[in-house]
Design a protein around this motif. Sequence first.
Motif, short mmCIF file in Angstrom:
data_model
loop_
_atom_site.label_atom_id
_atom_site.label_comp_id
_atom_site.label_asym_id
_atom_site.label_seq_id
_atom_site.Cartn_x
_atom_site.Cartn_y
_atom_site.Cartn_z
N PRO A 76 0.78 -1.15 -0.05
CA PRO A 76 0.08 0.05 -0.06
C PRO A 76 0.78 1.30 -0.07
N ALA A 77 0.37 2.33 -0.67
CA ALA A 77 0.81 3.65 -0.75
C ALA A 77 0.91 4.22 0.80
N THR A 78 1.90 4.67 1.19
CA THR A 78 2.13 5.39 2.46
C THR A 78 2.64 6.80 2.06
N PRO A 79 1.78 7.70 1.77
CA PRO A 79 2.09 8.97 1.35
C PRO A 79 2.23 9.79 2.43
N ASP A 80 3.32 10.94 2.44
CA ASP A 80 3.72 11.53 3.67
C ASP A 80 3.52 13.00 2.87
N PRO A 81 2.16 13.38 2.98
CA PRO A 81 1.79 14.93 2.66
C PRO A 81 2.63 16.12 3.17
N LEU A 82 2.81 15.96 4.57
CA LEU A 82 3.83 17.09 5.14
C LEU A 82 5.14 16.97 4.72
N LYS A 83 5.62 16.06 4.30
CA LYS A 83 6.94 15.88 3.54
C LYS A 83 6.73 16.49 2.00
N GLN A 84 5.87 15.81 1.57
CA GLN A 84 5.59 16.08 -0.05
C GLN A 84 5.50 17.79 -0.19
N TYR A 85 4.77 18.29 0.70
CA TYR A 85 4.58 19.67 0.51
C TYR A 85 5.42 20.77 1.48
N ASP A 86 6.47 19.87 2.16
CA ASP A 86 7.42 20.68 2.90
C ASP A 86 6.55 21.48 3.94
N ILE A 87 5.81 20.97 4.93
CA ILE A 87 4.94 21.50 5.87
C ILE A 87 5.77 21.03 6.88
N CYS A 88 5.87 21.77 8.02
CA CYS A 88 6.32 21.42 9.46
C CYS A 88 5.05 21.12 10.21
N GLN A 89 5.20 20.15 11.18
CA GLN A 89 4.06 19.74 11.94
C GLN A 89 3.53 20.83 12.69
N ASN A 90 4.60 21.68 13.22
CA ASN A 90 4.30 22.76 14.11
C ASN A 90 3.61 23.97 13.30
N LYS A 91 3.46 23.89 12.21
CA LYS A 91 2.83 24.92 11.27
C LYS A 91 1.38 24.64 11.14
N LEU A 92 0.77 23.21 11.39
CA LEU A 92 -0.49 22.59 11.30
C LEU A 92 -1.45 23.69 12.18
N GLN A 93 -2.61 23.85 11.65
CA GLN A 93 -3.67 24.30 12.51
C GLN A 93 -4.27 23.25 13.22
N VAL A 94 -4.20 23.40 14.65
CA VAL A 94 -4.70 21.86 15.42
C VAL A 94 -5.92 22.36 15.91
N GLY A 95 -6.63 21.41 16.32
CA GLY A 95 -8.04 21.62 17.25
C GLY A 95 -8.86 20.92 16.28
N VAL A 96 -10.20 20.62 17.00
CA VAL A 96 -11.50 20.15 16.26
C VAL A 96 -12.14 21.25 15.56
#
Length: 179
Positions: free
Chosen positions: A77-97
Motif C-alpha cells: 500500500p502507498a504510504t504518502p507523507d503529505p507534510l514531507k511532500q509539501y514541505d510543511i512542518c508539523q508545528n505549522k499545522l492548525q490544530v484543534g477540532v
Amino acid sequence: MIKHNFPSLPIHSLIVMTNSSAVIKTNPNHTAATHHVIHSEMLLFKIKSLQDLYKDEVMTIKDMNKLARLLLKHHSPATPDPLKQYDICQNKLQVGVYCLTCGSLPLLRSKGAWICPVCKTASKDAHLYTLNDYYLLIGSVITNKRLRWFCNISSRSIAAKLLTSLDLKQSGMQKKSYL
C-alpha cells in the motif's frame, strides 16, 4: 513484467475530459497532446481504434490470471507523507477540532460535546473527523499526548476517554500508543 517473463504490453496514456464544454487547447509545439487528451464522447471511438490497432492476443487468460496473482502478491500500500511532500512542518499545522457546519477552528469541549464558539453547533463526535485528518497527515499511531496536541485538549482524562471510546488496538504498557 520482463523480470517474470511476461510479454511486453502496449501502454497508451489518455486524459479524458468529462466536461463536454471544456475547450482543449494545446501548445503548437506539443502536438502529441492532441492524441492523449480527448472529450468523454470520444472515448468509445478511441477504445475501438486501439482494438483495431491491436488485433492479436498478447496474453492468454491464464497469463493474465498469473499476472494478477503476482501483482497482488507484491502489492504494497502507498504510504504518502503529505507534510514531507509539501514541505510543511508539523508545528505549522492548525490544530484543534473543527466545526463541520461553519469550518471554525477550534471547537471547545464542554459536558461531553464539542461546541462551536461561532455558530454554536454542538457535536459529540466532531473529533472523529479531526482524528481522520491526523491519520492522513501524521500517521496511524497516536498517544494521549499527541491527541491532546492535535485536538487542542488540555485534559489528560478527556483525551484518555476519547481514545478508549474508539476501541483502538493498544500497544505499550506505560505510555500507551493507539493503532
